[in-house]
Design an enzyme around this catalytic site. Structure first.
Site, PDB file in Angstrom:
ATOM      1  N   GLY A 175       0.806  -1.305  -0.096  1.00  0.00           N
ATOM      2  CA  GLY A 175       0.215  -0.119  -0.028  1.00  0.00           C
ATOM      3  C   GLY A 175       0.940   1.234  -0.064  1.00  0.00           C
ATOM      4  O   GLY A 175       1.284   1.754  -1.029  1.00  0.00           O
ATOM      5  N   GLU A 191      -4.082   7.855  -2.268  1.00  0.00           N
ATOM      6  CA  GLU A 191      -3.310   8.766  -3.642  1.00  0.00           C
ATOM      7  C   GLU A 191      -2.112   9.042  -2.369  1.00  0.00           C
ATOM      8  O   GLU A 191      -1.516   9.894  -2.439  1.00  0.00           O
ATOM      9  CB  GLU A 191      -3.732   9.906  -3.749  1.00  0.00           C
ATOM     10  CG  GLU A 191      -4.928   9.946  -4.759  1.00  0.00           C
ATOM     11  CD  GLU A 191      -4.430  10.105  -6.331  1.00  0.00           C
ATOM     12  OE1 GLU A 191      -3.373  10.687  -6.619  1.00  0.00           O
ATOM     13  OE2 GLU A 191      -5.012   9.242  -7.182  1.00  0.00           O
TER      14      GLU A 191
HETATM   15  C1  LIG Z   1     -11.442   4.277  -1.552  1.00  0.00           C
HETATM   16  C2  LIG Z   1     -10.217   3.798  -2.069  1.00  0.00           C
HETATM   17  C3  LIG Z   1      -9.826   3.753  -3.269  1.00  0.00           C
HETATM   18  C4  LIG Z   1      -8.530   3.522  -3.865  1.00  0.00           C
HETATM   19  N1  LIG Z   1      -8.192   3.542  -4.992  1.00  0.00           N
HETATM   20  C5  LIG Z   1      -7.002   3.059  -5.484  1.00  0.00           C
HETATM   21  C6  LIG Z   1      -6.769   3.062  -6.853  1.00  0.00           C
HETATM   22  O1  LIG Z   1      -7.441   3.352  -7.693  1.00  0.00           O
HETATM   23  N2  LIG Z   1      -5.540   2.493  -7.255  1.00  0.00           N
HETATM   24  C7  LIG Z   1      -4.639   1.930  -6.315  1.00  0.00           C
HETATM   25  O2  LIG Z   1      -3.602   1.549  -6.767  1.00  0.00           O
HETATM   26  N3  LIG Z   1      -4.672   2.159  -5.193  1.00  0.00           N
HETATM   27  C8  LIG Z   1      -6.046   2.758  -4.737  1.00  0.00           C
HETATM   28  N4  LIG Z   1      -6.313   2.724  -3.252  1.00  0.00           N
HETATM   29  C9  LIG Z   1      -5.305   2.312  -2.446  1.00  0.00           C
HETATM   30  C10 LIG Z   1      -4.740   3.393  -1.456  1.00  0.00           C
HETATM   31  O3  LIG Z   1      -3.739   4.045  -2.354  1.00  0.00           O
HETATM   32  C11 LIG Z   1      -3.900   2.565  -0.372  1.00  0.00           C
HETATM   33  O4  LIG Z   1      -5.118   2.599   0.243  1.00  0.00           O
HETATM   34  C12 LIG Z   1      -3.131   3.794   0.241  1.00  0.00           C
HETATM   35  O5  LIG Z   1      -1.875   3.820  -0.548  1.00  0.00           O
HETATM   36  C13 LIG Z   1      -2.622   3.241   1.727  1.00  0.00           C
HETATM   37  O6  LIG Z   1      -2.253   1.904   1.738  1.00  0.00           O
HETATM   38  P1  LIG Z   1      -2.674   0.738   2.589  1.00  0.00           P
HETATM   39  O7  LIG Z   1      -4.282   0.984   2.479  1.00  0.00           O
HETATM   40  O8  LIG Z   1      -2.145  -0.450   2.397  1.00  0.00           O
HETATM   41  O9  LIG Z   1      -2.257   1.338   4.029  1.00  0.00           O
HETATM   42  P2  LIG Z   1      -0.668   0.845   4.689  1.00  0.00           P
HETATM   43  O10 LIG Z   1       0.236   1.209   3.784  1.00  0.00           O
HETATM   44  O11 LIG Z   1      -1.031  -0.414   5.355  1.00  0.00           O
HETATM   45  O12 LIG Z   1      -0.902   2.049   5.922  1.00  0.00           O
HETATM   46  C14 LIG Z   1      -1.371   1.862   7.099  1.00  0.00           C
HETATM   47  C15 LIG Z   1      -1.143   2.974   7.978  1.00  0.00           C
HETATM   48  O13 LIG Z   1       0.038   3.063   8.313  1.00  0.00           O
HETATM   49  C16 LIG Z   1       0.679   4.332   7.922  1.00  0.00           C
HETATM   50  N5  LIG Z   1       2.196   3.972   7.442  1.00  0.00           N
HETATM   51  C17 LIG Z   1       2.583   3.078   6.461  1.00  0.00           C
HETATM   52  N6  LIG Z   1       3.884   3.330   6.308  1.00  0.00           N
HETATM   53  C18 LIG Z   1       4.254   4.419   7.178  1.00  0.00           C
HETATM   54  C19 LIG Z   1       5.457   4.885   7.326  1.00  0.00           C
HETATM   55  N7  LIG Z   1       6.758   4.558   6.733  1.00  0.00           N
HETATM   56  N8  LIG Z   1       5.543   5.799   8.421  1.00  0.00           N
HETATM   57  C20 LIG Z   1       4.511   6.362   9.118  1.00  0.00           C
HETATM   58  N9  LIG Z   1       3.167   5.909   8.696  1.00  0.00           N
HETATM   59  C21 LIG Z   1       3.167   4.834   7.816  1.00  0.00           C
HETATM   60  C22 LIG Z   1      -0.232   4.720   6.818  1.00  0.00           C
HETATM   61  O14 LIG Z   1      -0.169   6.225   6.757  1.00  0.00           O
HETATM   62  C23 LIG Z   1      -1.528   4.524   7.304  1.00  0.00           C
HETATM   63  O15 LIG Z   1      -1.954   5.315   8.232  1.00  0.00           O
HETATM   64  C24 LIG Z   1      -7.549   2.878  -2.972  1.00  0.00           C
HETATM   65  C25 LIG Z   1      -7.726   3.033  -1.714  1.00  0.00           C
HETATM   66  C26 LIG Z   1      -9.151   3.332  -0.961  1.00  0.00           C
HETATM   67  C27 LIG Z   1      -9.592   3.247   0.243  1.00  0.00           C
END
Ligand SMILES: Cc1cc2nc3c(=O)[nH]c(=O)nc-3n(C[C@H](O)[C@H](O)[C@H](O)COP(=O)(O)OP(=O)(O)OC[C@H]3O[C@@H](n4cnc5c(N)ncnc54)[C@H](O)[C@@H]3O)c2cc1C
Ligand SMILES: Cc1cc2nc3c(=O)[nH]c(=O)nc-3n(C[C@H](O)[C@H](O)[C@H](O)COP(=O)(O)OP(=O)(O)OC[C@H]3O[C@@H](n4cnc5c(N)ncnc54)[C@H](O)[C@@H]3O)c2cc1C
Lengths: 380, 262
Positions: free
Chosen positions: A129, A361
């Site tokens: 993510g 994003e």
């Molecule tokens: C409605 C919706 C639409 C989306 N549409 C798309 C799309 O069209 N295409 C696509 O590719 N993706 C899409 N996404 C995915 C979205 O980009 C990811 O959910 C986002 O990048 C976060 O990744 P994750 O959900 O795996 O969270 P994680 O990466 O698991 O993060 C969880 C938490 O940990 C924090 N965190 C992680 N790493 C760190 C760090 N190094 N330092 C501090 N904090 C950290 C994050 O900020 C977050 O608060 C969509 C998501 C949603 C909810």
């Protein structure tokens, strides 16, 4: 409205407002409950050409500036941000192709969108993510083709897209330098669309898993050079951040509009609640945050129109605006009191809709990392 | 097929103010829109063009700012627009207006179909469009619901009080549209942008040499507005107490008959 709009911008905003309020707004509450948006409702926007805004004129599009495009999407988001993001995401995918692809790829993409289709951007995977370099999807060369395998998750427009821009590892050992981007037709054999995500907000926007199982694409569908996918995705995302921010501005403006109207009507202690200083403060702060956000979005858009890559500014805009939106929509619910908490009234939805703007994003934590990295670089 | 649509710019309000001395509408300070029924007329024209090919011309008589309405028509899909404007046309009533517009149509034509709205929401007379047909000596069908072209004939469904009338008529024809005729489309983004840049030609008295100038302007207008006023709304309500529904219904029936409603 705080900006100095041109006559053309005013006319376009009025046109989109007229359509969205008459044709979309009456259905939003019901569709939010159901968590879907039928094709007939998108037809209004297609007929108007909202899918063509950012397509360059040489590919038959409107070739509008980023600035004006953003104003149009803000207007749409006032009625429903989920509806708006369906088009915004199409442009996220398109941007990769226009900025980094060949003219043939640009034309191919633009022609399919131009017929009235959506596109999707498939980067995120269940275990990649915030850290997309960790993605596991693979693209393996086979003669003149590549064979794609991946499970992509949270893909906006997953079920309704005609085209994907997807990211896969052409070299699994090379980290982020092993990622390449491909244009994939949605009807290619081996693509399976998962369940539509039952989301907290943006419920008119379609979000699904997309699985690629031995999907064969010609080598000519690779966008940019092999191994350039990560850089290409980040460049396109930098330009996309201010666009999601513009939707959050639309949500905030709606929250403010609804709140002022309500505060003037609702009477307690014998007078309209807008006469109470603490309510006034909430309204004033909402207006301050909304205006400041809009101006920030506008400035970033104009930088983009002038060719800036907005690496830092895109992150600043998205983070500031989405953080403001939480407070503004939460205060809208506060001003509505108990009625604000009820689904009978429009403001609780705004609060649900805007949460995701801090997450997608690139989560705001990641944006802050980017901003700090850019600062570190600038002050060297 | 050549189609011309007469569109009028009207104030966007039902609360029209009237100049107490001149007895004409005060247009200042009120936002202007395309007369809603003229939008239906234009939509019908564009649909006819889409179905039978051809071109759609829009004309409007009014001051310079009526060009905004013509631009709106262009943004929806009209091909050409002309503003009919001249000091000599000022003060024209429905007779003079329709005479001038008929001369413009003759100049720009020939047209197979002329469309207008059933009435303008400000003047509200509903006379202009039918009068144009009179001046041109062609048939007219008002309040149309639908329209089909078949060679040099058209088949039109008309709304009448008793139901729907289906009429066949020879082209050229003048028809007026209502809200029921269709649902006007929205402009496209591209259409809107192009319309803002479009050149709109003015047609003035000098462009209409065979005009009888005794029939235009204030002097050529047989109508004199003696006075204009907003009628007082009078309504009274009588509540009937229901003791026995059957009896009350009879009383109600009697009252309605007395008021000549039944
Ligand atoms: C409605 C919706 C639409 C989306 N549409 C798309 C799309 O069209 N295409 C696509 O590719 N993706 C899409 N996404 C995915 C979205 O980009 C990811 O959910 C986002 O990048 C976060 O990744 P994750 O959900 O795996 O969270 P994680 O990466 O698991 O993060 C969880 C938490 O940990 C924090 N965190 C992680 N790493 C760190 C760090 N190094 N330092 C501090 N904090 C950290 C994050 O900020 C977050 O608060 C969509 C998501 C949603 C909810
Ligand atoms: C600048 C201006 C000055 C005027 N001054 C006077 C005045 O001094 N004295 C006076 O009595 N009246 C005056 N009028 C009113 C004028 O007579 C009426 O507006 C006109 O005849 C139309 O009548 P109506 O509004 O009842 O429209 P209707 O007859 O109800 O309109 C029916 C249809 O006719 C067409 N149509 C009507 N008017 C026009 C137009 N101008 N251009 C193109 N199509 C049209 C439209 O399709 C419309 O839907 C003036 C109007 C204008 C625009």
């Amino acid at each position: 409205m705080s900006l100095l709009y041109t006559e053309e911008q005013k006319a376009l905003i009025a046109l989109v407002k007229d359509m969205a309020e008459n044709e979309i707004k009456p259905y939003v509450q019901e569709l939010d409950e159901k968590g879907e948006c039928p094709g007939e409702l998108f037809k209004w926007a297609f007929d108007m050409g909202l899918h063509m805004l950012e397509i360059p004129e040489e590919f038959g599009g409107t070739g509008l500036s980023y600035e004006t495009t953003a104003m149009i999407f803000e207007e749409l988001a006032k009625v429903d941000a989920g509806y708006a993001i369906t088009f915004v995401t199409t442009f996220v995918a398109l941007r990769n192709v226009i900025l980094s692809g060949t003219p043939e790829q640009g034309k191919y993409f633009a022609d399919i969108i131009g017929k009235g289709n959506f596109a999707a951007f498939a980067l995120t995977e269940p275990n990649a993510g915030s850290d997309p370099a960790a993605l596991r999807g693979t693209a393996v060369k086979d003669g003149d083709d590549y064979i794609l395998n991946a499970t992509k998750t949270f893909i906006t427009n997953g079920e309704i897209a005609a085209l994907f821009v997807g990211f896969f590892k052409t070299d699994v050992k090379a980290g982020h330098k092993g990622i390449s981007a491909f244009i994939i037709d949605a009807d290619a054999p081996g693509i399976t669309i998962g369940q539509h995500e039952n989301k907290m907000g943006l419920r008119l926007s379609n979000t699904t898993d997309v699985t690629f199982e031995n999907v064969r694409v010609p080598a000519s569908s690779m966008v940019g050079a092999e191994g350039s996918g990560f850089k290409l995705a980040l460049n396109a995302l930098n330009l996309s951040r201010a666009f999601v921010a513009t939707l959050a501005v639309g949500i905030m403006q709606r929250a403010l509009d609804e709140s002022v109207k309500y505060a003037k009507e609702r009477k307690q202690f014998g007078k309209p609640i807008i006469k109470f200083q603490m309510v006034q403060q909430m309204l004033a702060d909402m207006a301050i945050k909304t205006e400041a956000s809009r101006v920030l979005v506008n400035n970033t858009m104009r930088m983009m129109d002038n060719g800036s890559l907005v690496r830092k500014e895109g992150s600043i805009t998205k983070t500031f605006v989405s953080d403001c939106a939480q407070e503004v929509t939460s205060n809208a619910v506060q001003i509505f009191g108990g009625y604000g908490y009820s689904k009978e009234y429009p403001v609780e939805k705004l609060m649900r809709d805007c949460k995701v703007f801090q997450i997608f994003e690139g989560a705001n934590q990641i944006q802050r990392m980017t901003i700090a990295n850019e600062l570190d670089r600038e002050y060297k | 097929m050549n189609i011309v649509v007469c569109v009028k710019q009207v104030p966007d309000t039902t609360e029209i103010k009237i100049d107490p001395i001149k007895k004409t509408l005060i247009r200042q300070g009120v936002p202007s829109i395309m007369n809603p029924f003229d939008k239906n007329a234009l939509e019908e024209a564009i649909q006819l063009k889409e179905q039978y090919s051809g071109s759609v011309t829009v004309i409007s008589m009014g001051p310079e700012q009526a060009k905004a309405t013509l631009r709106e028509a262009l943004s929806m899909g009209a091909d050409k627009a002309y503003l009919v404007t001249d000091r000599a046309f000022g003060g024209s009533d429905t007779y003079a207006t329709s005479y001038i517009l008929s001369k413009v149509i003759e100049k720009l034509g020939p047209f197979d179909v002329i469309l207008g709205g059933k009435q303008a929401i400000d003047g509200d007379t509903g006379q202009t469009a039918p009068s144009i047909a009179e001046h041109l000596g062609i048939a007219r069908l008002t309040h149309i619901r639908s329209m089909k072209i078949d060679g040099n004939k058209c088949v039109v469904e008309r709304e009448i009080e008793e139901g729907i009338e289906i009429v066949e008529a020879k082209l050229p024809i003048l028809c007026t549209a209502t809200k029921e005729t269709n649902k006007p489309r929205y402009a496209t983004i591209k259409g809107k942008i192009d319309s803002l840049k479009a050149d709109i030609e003015n047609i003035t008295l000098a462009d209409l040499p065979n005009m009888d100038i005794t029939k235009i302007g204030l002097k050529g207008s047989p109508t004199r507005v003696k006075s204009t006023f907003i009628p007082e709304r009078k309504s009274s309500c009588e509540m009937l107490e229901i003791v026995n529904p059957r009896e009350t219904a009879k009383v109600l029936f009697g009252k309605l008959a007395e008021a000549k409603i039944l």
